[in-house]
Design a protein around this motif. Structure first.
Motif, PDB file in Angstrom:
ATOM      1  N   ARG A  15       0.833  -1.155  -0.002  1.00 52.26           N
ATOM      2  CA  ARG A  15       0.042   0.029  -0.077  1.00 52.26           C
ATOM      3  C   ARG A  15       0.802   1.303  -0.037  1.00 52.26           C
ATOM      4  N   ARG A  16       2.014   1.232   0.658  1.00 52.58           N
ATOM      5  CA  ARG A  16       2.861   2.349   0.763  1.00 52.58           C
ATOM      6  C   ARG A  16       3.354   2.661  -0.876  1.00 52.58           C
ATOM      7  N   LEU A  17       3.499   1.565  -1.666  1.00 44.24           N
ATOM      8  CA  LEU A  17       3.881   2.104  -2.965  1.00 44.24           C
ATOM      9  C   LEU A  17       2.762   2.273  -3.703  1.00 44.24           C
ATOM     10  N   GLY A  18       1.616   2.371  -3.197  1.00 44.22           N
ATOM     11  CA  GLY A  18       0.425   2.935  -3.938  1.00 44.22           C
ATOM     12  C   GLY A  18      -0.414   2.140  -4.567  1.00 44.22           C
ATOM     13  N   LEU A  19      -0.445   0.742  -4.266  1.00 46.55           N
ATOM     14  CA  LEU A  19      -1.409  -0.117  -4.736  1.00 46.55           C
ATOM     15  C   LEU A  19      -2.626  -0.361  -3.909  1.00 46.55           C
ATOM     16  N   GLY A  20      -3.796  -0.665  -4.754  1.00 45.68           N
ATOM     17  CA  GLY A  20      -5.025  -0.807  -4.259  1.00 45.68           C
ATOM     18  C   GLY A  20      -5.439  -2.115  -3.637  1.00 45.68           C
ATOM     19  N   LEU A  21      -6.192  -2.369  -2.675  1.00 47.75           N
ATOM     20  CA  LEU A  21      -6.423  -3.666  -2.035  1.00 47.75           C
ATOM     21  C   LEU A  21      -6.424  -4.674  -3.197  1.00 47.75           C
ATOM     22  N   GLU A  22      -7.204  -4.484  -4.421  1.00 47.23           N
ATOM     23  CA  GLU A  22      -7.261  -5.604  -5.233  1.00 47.23           C
ATOM     24  C   GLU A  22      -5.988  -5.994  -5.850  1.00 47.23           C
ATOM     25  N   SER A  23      -5.225  -5.135  -6.365  1.00 39.97           N
ATOM     26  CA  SER A  23      -3.595  -5.279  -6.715  1.00 39.97           C
ATOM     27  C   SER A  23      -2.948  -6.025  -5.691  1.00 39.97           C
ATOM     28  N   ILE A  24      -3.125  -5.601  -4.569  1.00 37.30           N
ATOM     29  CA  ILE A  24      -2.254  -6.386  -3.521  1.00 37.30           C
ATOM     30  C   ILE A  24      -2.652  -7.620  -3.055  1.00 37.30           C
ATOM     31  N   ALA A  25      -4.050  -8.091  -3.359  1.00 34.47           N
ATOM     32  CA  ALA A  25      -4.251  -9.298  -3.063  1.00 34.47           C
ATOM     33  C   ALA A  25      -3.874 -10.238  -4.239  1.00 34.47           C
ATOM     34  N   THR A  26      -3.712  -9.491  -5.346  1.00 30.58           N
ATOM     35  CA  THR A  26      -3.325 -10.322  -6.423  1.00 30.58           C
ATOM     36  C   THR A  26      -1.769 -10.527  -6.474  1.00 30.58           C
ATOM     37  N   CYS A  27      -1.044  -9.695  -5.922  1.00 28.60           N
ATOM     38  CA  CYS A  27       0.389  -9.749  -5.848  1.00 28.60           C
ATOM     39  C   CYS A  27       0.823 -10.664  -4.835  1.00 28.60           C
ATOM     40  N   LEU A  28      -0.134 -10.840  -3.760  1.00 30.34           N
ATOM     41  CA  LEU A  28      -0.027 -11.956  -2.573  1.00 30.34           C
ATOM     42  C   LEU A  28      -0.108 -13.416  -3.031  1.00 30.34           C
ATOM     43  N   GLU A  29      -1.005 -13.363  -4.038  1.00 27.39           N
ATOM     44  CA  GLU A  29      -1.697 -14.611  -4.463  1.00 27.39           C
ATOM     45  C   GLU A  29      -0.537 -15.405  -5.339  1.00 27.39           C
ATOM     46  N   VAL A  30       0.379 -14.431  -6.239  1.00 32.23           N
ATOM     47  CA  VAL A  30       1.118 -15.039  -6.982  1.00 32.23           C
ATOM     48  C   VAL A  30       2.561 -15.067  -6.128  1.00 32.23           C
ATOM     49  N   GLY A  31       2.694 -14.500  -5.518  1.00 31.64           N
ATOM     50  CA  GLY A  31       3.779 -14.565  -4.475  1.00 31.64           C
ATOM     51  C   GLY A  31       4.530 -13.230  -4.515  1.00 31.64           C
ATOM     52  N   VAL A  32       5.222 -12.715  -3.499  1.00 33.31           N
ATOM     53  CA  VAL A  32       5.884 -11.417  -3.644  1.00 33.31           C
ATOM     54  C   VAL A  32       7.394 -11.658  -3.085  1.00 33.31           C
ATOM     55  N   ASP A  33       8.360 -11.024  -4.065  1.00 33.11           N
ATOM     56  CA  ASP A  33       9.496 -11.252  -3.743  1.00 33.11           C
ATOM     57  C   ASP A  33      10.145 -10.402  -2.350  1.00 33.11           C
ATOM     58  N   PRO A  34      10.401 -10.899  -1.294  1.00 32.15           N
ATOM     59  CA  PRO A  34      10.737  -9.917  -0.128  1.00 32.15           C
ATOM     60  C   PRO A  34      11.772  -9.152  -0.274  1.00 32.15           C
ATOM     61  N   VAL A  35      12.650  -9.731  -0.984  1.00 31.17           N
ATOM     62  CA  VAL A  35      14.056  -8.513  -1.181  1.00 31.17           C
ATOM     63  C   VAL A  35      13.409  -7.429  -1.928  1.00 31.17           C
ATOM     64  N   ARG A  36      12.719  -7.555  -3.082  1.00 33.42           N
ATOM     65  CA  ARG A  36      11.998  -6.498  -3.889  1.00 33.42           C
ATOM     66  C   ARG A  36      11.292  -5.656  -3.090  1.00 33.42           C
ATOM     67  N   LEU A  37      10.365  -6.060  -2.206  1.00 31.17           N
ATOM     68  CA  LEU A  37       9.259  -5.586  -1.484  1.00 31.17           C
ATOM     69  C   LEU A  37      10.135  -4.647  -0.487  1.00 31.17           C
ATOM     70  N   VAL A  38      11.043  -5.169   0.094  1.00 31.79           N
ATOM     71  CA  VAL A  38      11.614  -4.177   1.379  1.00 31.79           C
ATOM     72  C   VAL A  38      12.567  -3.120   0.829  1.00 31.79           C
ATOM     73  N   SER A  39      13.138  -3.721  -0.424  1.00 34.80           N
ATOM     74  CA  SER A  39      14.074  -2.516  -1.316  1.00 34.80           C
ATOM     75  C   SER A  39      13.244  -1.208  -1.693  1.00 34.80           C
ATOM     76  N   GLU A  40      12.014  -1.482  -2.284  1.00 37.19           N
ATOM     77  CA  GLU A  40      11.299  -0.428  -2.558  1.00 37.19           C
ATOM     78  C   GLU A  40      10.656   0.277  -1.436  1.00 37.19           C
ATOM     79  N   HIS A  41      10.330  -0.460  -0.242  1.00 39.36           N
ATOM     80  CA  HIS A  41       9.957   0.349   0.917  1.00 39.36           C
ATOM     81  C   HIS A  41      10.959   0.973   1.525  1.00 39.36           C
ATOM     82  N   LEU A  42      12.206   0.558   1.558  1.00 37.30           N
ATOM     83  CA  LEU A  42      13.477   1.392   1.846  1.00 37.30           C
ATOM     84  C   LEU A  42      13.660   2.701   0.991  1.00 37.30           C
ATOM     85  N   ALA A  43      13.452   2.351  -0.228  1.00 37.57           N
ATOM     86  CA  ALA A  43      13.529   3.632  -1.154  1.00 37.57           C
ATOM     87  C   ALA A  43      12.573   4.612  -0.755  1.00 37.57           C
ATOM     88  N   GLY A  44      11.430   4.265  -0.624  1.00 41.71           N
ATOM     89  CA  GLY A  44      10.363   5.183  -0.281  1.00 41.71           C
ATOM     90  C   GLY A  44      10.532   6.015   1.185  1.00 41.71           C
TER      91      GLY A  44
END
Length: 254
Positions: free
Chosen positions: A60-89
């Motif tokens: 959500r911090r990256l600007g995704l809506g709830l439907e998009s977040i649900a899709t991302c979590l269903e297909v799997g989220v790369d934790p390294v990329r996720l934390v890297s983008e969070h860190l960049a923000g």
């Protein structure tokens, strides 16, 4: 933290800065549900549920809506990329605050030496305080074209020191009052609601120059990306919808 540790909805809401209502809503739509049930039948969140909660908030911090977040979590989220983008923000936010700190330090030095700070320094500080954060800026760029963004910047600069008061004090207070009236069940056609809307629209004109296209685009950014625009990742995705509809009914009642 023990692997067996669990959380009831209230403590988890308090720890995460969310509301119980938000967690219940996410449970209802299947985004985040407590996966353990006690012998007494109470539902509790597990450590894996808390990890998923972090992923939801980070996306959500990256600007995704709830439907998009649900899709991302269903297909799997790369934790390294996720934390890297969070860190960049976070680093972008720190850079923005550091720029403001330097401007304020300069102004403080000038005032301490009985010298009047130049107007450009004051305007720069006000723009830093009054502008949306990095996520908000990105959200605005997704909804406004370059000419519309320039209109907002130019109008804010032209308002001078008043811009900070209007953006940071009066405007938020108007919305807080409107939301309180909505929650209290006050008819949007009531004079006190229409008075608030009239002042909101007056302020909008100050920053948009009366350009209806700019006003509509900014409202769209708030309606579709309230977490990014407010700078609060815990803001529910539907937080703006009910209030926006309430205010639109008040406008229609004029």
């Amino acid at each position: 933290m023990s692997i067996d540790q669990t959380w009831k909805v209230g403590p988890l809401a308090e720890a995460s800065g969310l509301t119980v209502r938000t967690l219940h809503h996410w449970d209802q739509i299947g985004l985040l549900s407590p996966s353990r049930r006690t012998a007494a039948g109470h539902r509790e969140y597990t450590e894996q549920d808390v990890i998923r909660l972090y992923q939801v908030l980070a996306l959500r911090r990256l600007g995704l809506g709830l439907e998009s977040i649900a899709t991302c979590l269903e297909v799997g989220v790369d934790p390294v990329r996720l934390v890297s983008e969070h860190l960049a923000g976070v680093e972008a936010s720190i850079a923005s605050l550091e720029a403001l700190r330097q401007r304020l330090a300069h102004i403080h030095g000038e005032l301490a030496s009985d010298r009047a700070p130049d107007v450009s320094a004051l305007i720069g500080a006000l723009q830093s305080m009054g502008s949306a954060g990095p996520q908000g800026q990105e959200a605005l760029r997704r909804h406004l074209d370059s000419d519309q963004l320039r209109t907002l910047r130019d109008r804010a600069a032209g308002l001078g020191p008043a811009a900070h008061y209007l953006l940071e004090v009066e405007w938020p207070e108007l919305y807080r009052r409107a939301e309180a009236l909505r929650l209290a069940g006050v008819d949007p056609a009531a004079p006190r609601v229409r008075k608030l809307v009239a002042r909101m629209d007056e302020l909008s004109s100050l920053f948009t120059g009366g350009d209806g296209g700019v006003s509509t685009a900014v409202r769209s950014a708030w309606r579709h990306e309230p977490a990014a625009m407010s700078g609060d990742p815990a803001t529910p995705a539907d937080a703006w919808h009910d209030l926006a509809a309430y205010l639109d009914r008040a406008r229609a009642a004029k």
